[in-house]
Design an enzyme around this catalytic site. Structure first.
Site, PDB file in Angstrom:
ATOM      1  N   ARG A  51       0.857  -1.003   0.020  1.00  0.00           N
ATOM      2  CA  ARG A  51      -0.025  -0.091   0.189  1.00  0.00           C
ATOM      3  C   ARG A  51       0.852   1.275   0.028  1.00  0.00           C
ATOM      4  O   ARG A  51       1.965   1.277   0.557  1.00  0.00           O
ATOM      5  CB  ARG A  51      -1.032  -0.032   1.161  1.00  0.00           C
ATOM      6  CG  ARG A  51      -1.999  -0.868   1.317  1.00  0.00           C
ATOM      7  CD  ARG A  51      -3.087  -0.676   0.028  1.00  0.00           C
ATOM      8  NE  ARG A  51      -4.108  -1.687  -0.011  1.00  0.00           N
ATOM      9  CZ  ARG A  51      -4.135  -2.805  -0.643  1.00  0.00           C
ATOM     10  NH1 ARG A  51      -3.195  -3.281  -1.217  1.00  0.00           N
ATOM     11  NH2 ARG A  51      -5.040  -3.761  -0.621  1.00  0.00           N
ATOM     12  N   GLU A  72      -5.918   5.644  -6.849  1.00  0.00           N
ATOM     13  CA  GLU A  72      -5.836   4.931  -7.920  1.00  0.00           C
ATOM     14  C   GLU A  72      -7.532   4.595  -8.564  1.00  0.00           C
ATOM     15  O   GLU A  72      -8.410   4.866  -8.212  1.00  0.00           O
ATOM     16  CB  GLU A  72      -5.824   3.450  -7.486  1.00  0.00           C
ATOM     17  CG  GLU A  72      -4.250   3.097  -6.912  1.00  0.00           C
ATOM     18  CD  GLU A  72      -3.777   2.024  -6.366  1.00  0.00           C
ATOM     19  OE1 GLU A  72      -4.836   1.010  -6.526  1.00  0.00           O
ATOM     20  OE2 GLU A  72      -2.738   1.471  -5.977  1.00  0.00           O
ATOM     21  N   HIS A 101      -0.974  -1.475 -10.205  1.00  0.00           N
ATOM     22  CA  HIS A 101      -1.557  -2.167  -9.175  1.00  0.00           C
ATOM     23  C   HIS A 101      -1.948  -3.570  -9.622  1.00  0.00           C
ATOM     24  O   HIS A 101      -3.280  -3.913  -9.524  1.00  0.00           O
ATOM     25  CB  HIS A 101      -2.549  -1.499  -8.345  1.00  0.00           C
ATOM     26  CG  HIS A 101      -3.061  -1.876  -7.010  1.00  0.00           C
ATOM     27  ND1 HIS A 101      -3.784  -1.397  -6.053  1.00  0.00           N
ATOM     28  CD2 HIS A 101      -2.718  -3.236  -6.340  1.00  0.00           C
ATOM     29  CE1 HIS A 101      -4.087  -2.183  -4.997  1.00  0.00           C
ATOM     30  NE2 HIS A 101      -3.278  -3.159  -5.278  1.00  0.00           N
TER      31      HIS A 101
END
Length: 319
Positions: A236, A265, A285
């Site tokens: 994260r 995101e 991601h």
């Protein structure tokens, strides 16, 4: 029941074996990303069960209060994007399997892929070839290097195993109980946090993001890293103090980074400062984005839907 699935960007779920668990339900899948409350409220007006892809869409009070038919939110892992208190007030069950005893191969594999890509500057070398150039520089061999692992859990153990296979020294820093577990499993444990950052050639973060871990990696920590070192973050973005990594890379400690996670995101318009740095590898991601991982995750998520429909909810976080 009327089930809505948000953010299946590549329309993958309906092709997976686990999708059969939802047979008999009225399922709608959305493949775009919408965060506007008005648009979501209209989209979810008839929804009884909401299925989420991790943290892709925030479900806050302003939206929850406009969804009178919603009975269940089903997802997997942590849930900072869900206003659980608002759900509880409205009688909405939140089910989220924490999967503490299941492997997470996809994230571990991407972590090591980024380590290897950074060590040999693979994306940069390919980009140079596309510009007509040949061999930008000299890479780094992994054998004999120190792989620092911050946090020691399911993903960390897999990454440590890959590191050992490449002949790397495994150095761990984590909370005390995790350090003892790492030591028992044959890892080296750093004498303290400062030496952990100073000794790691490749340092990878593997912690969940809680208030206690937000900003746990500071500018002072990064300044201790070697100019030849690489920081990898597939966990994260919030684990690193805001702006600290970008500033550290500009000063050359560490010299490199490989990053899969960001505070916002999807990234807005490709404007993140890390994207313009030649000593950084960025991926969008994708640590958990494999068909195999999806099938594993959504088997759990869809079983939560089936259990709720049968009158026996499972993995309830707001009982």
């Amino acid at each position: 029941m009327r089930v809505t699935i948000l953010d299946d960007w590549h329309d993958t779920l309906r092709s997976l074996p686990c999708f059969n668990i939802l047979d008999g339900h009225d399922v709608t899948i959305h493949t775009d990303h919408v965060q506007d409350v008005d648009a979501l409220a209209e989209r979810l007006a008839e929804t009884e069960v909401l299925v989420l892809f991790r943290e892709r869409t925030a479900i806050r009070r302003a939206l929850i209060e406009r969804l009178p038919k919603l009975k269940l939110i089903s997802q997997r892992s942590v849930y900072p994007h869900i206003d659980v208190d608002a759900c509880t007030e409205r009688g909405i069950v939140v089910s989220s399997d924490q999967h503490a005893d299941t492997p997470c191969t996809a994230a571990a594999e991407l972590t090591f892929a980024l380590i290897m890509a950074s060590a040999r500057a693979i994306p940069q070398e390919m980009a140079a070839m596309q510009r007509g150039l040949w061999q930008l520089g000299v890479g780094t061999t992994l054998k004999g290097k120190t792989l620092g692992i911050y946090g020691y859990g399911r993903i960390s153990r897999a990454v440590a195993g890959y590191g050992r296979a490449f002949g790397m020294r495994i150095l761990v820093w984590a909370r005390e109980a995790s350090r003892e577990q790492a030591r028992a499993e044959g890892c080296d444990v750093a004498a303290d946090k400062a030496r952990f950052f100073a000794e790691s050639d490749f340092l990878t973060l593997h912690m969940r993001l809680y208030p206690a871990t937000r900003g746990i990696v500071t500018a002072e920590d990064l300044a201790l890293m070697q100019p030849t070192a690489t920081l990898i973050n597939t966990s994260r973005a919030g684990l690193i103090a805001p702006g600290a990594l970008e500033a550290a890379l500009r000063t050359g400690r560490p010299g490199f980074a490989a990053v899969d996670v960001y505070e916002a995101e999807p990234l807005p318009g490709g404007t993140h400062p890390l994207l313009s740095m030649p000593n950084v590898i960025c991926t969008p991601h994708i640590g958990y984005v494999t068909r195999d991982e999806y099938n594993q995750q959504f088997t759990d998520i869809f079983h939560q839907v089936a259990a709720f429909a049968a009158g026996s909810p499972i993995n309830v976080v707001n009982p």
